[in-house]
Scaffold this motif. Structure first.
Motif, short mmCIF file in Angstrom:
data_model
loop_
_atom_site.label_atom_id
_atom_site.label_comp_id
_atom_site.label_asym_id
_atom_site.label_seq_id
_atom_site.Cartn_x
_atom_site.Cartn_y
_atom_site.Cartn_z
N PRO A 25 0.82 -1.23 0.00
CA PRO A 25 0.00 0.00 0.00
C PRO A 25 0.85 1.27 0.00
O PRO A 25 0.48 2.27 -0.62
N SER A 141 -2.45 -6.96 -2.23
CA SER A 141 -2.57 -6.22 -3.49
C SER A 141 -4.01 -6.22 -4.00
O SER A 141 -4.53 -5.19 -4.42
N GLY A 144 -6.12 -4.21 -1.56
CA GLY A 144 -5.74 -2.80 -1.67
C GLY A 144 -6.26 -2.16 -2.94
O GLY A 144 -6.77 -1.03 -2.91
N ILE A 148 -8.83 0.92 -2.97
CA ILE A 148 -8.43 2.15 -3.66
C ILE A 148 -9.40 2.47 -4.79
O ILE A 148 -9.80 3.62 -4.98
#
Length: 157
Positions: A25, A141, A144, A148
């Motif tokens: 992140p 990932s 995240g 996001i």
């Protein structure tokens, strides 16, 4: 400019408790693409695993013999006693699963240290920890990028 971000992500992944789970992140927040942040974080945390695989058991035994760092030795003995049955039954698989779970306290540092205290061979430590790190990094990932993406959709659009 991207090289500096890769180096920062690489270095952050070597910090205990942050490791790959915090470095990915961090790299994405610096503006790196997720695959680049993942690769840099994996490389940094893999170096830590390699170093600890060769040093941990020696350090642990030296501290026990010389009565150094009694809190550290006591902590390690409690962890090993608590998990001895599972470790003897599953060995490297237990380390892999332990490192692959992306929650605080279950990463490269603790997985490598625990495996070293159990006197697992360095090659097995490195393989187990790096494979677990890959899984943890992929989970972080994916989660995240999802978070996001939702954040961008809600607040930036």
């Amino acid at each position: 400019m991207i090289f500096r971000r890769l180096v920062f992500t690489f270095l952050v992944s070597m910090i205990p408790a942050i490791e790959i789970k915090g470095a990915i992140p961090f790299g994405i927040a610096l503006g790196l693409p997720a695959p680049a942040a993942f690769a840099a974080a994996l490389c940094g945390s893999s170096i830590v695993a390699c170093f600890l695989a060769f040093v941990t058991h020696w350090f642990y035994e030296a501290c026990r013999r010389r009565h150094l760092f009694p809190r550290f030795i006591g902590w390690m003995e409690r962890i090993t006693l608590k998990n001895r049955d599972n470790f003897q039954r599953f060995g490297p698989l237990a380390i892999f699963i332990y490192v692959a779970i992306p929650i605080p306290g279950t990463g490269t540092w603790t997985g490598s240290i625990i495996a070293g205290v159990f006197n697992l061979k360095p090659q097995r430590i490195i393989t187990s920890v790096i494979c677990g790190n890959v899984v943890a990094g992929l989970i972080v990932s994916l989660v995240g990028n999802g978070v996001i993406g939702v954040f961008k959709t809600l607040f930036i659009s």
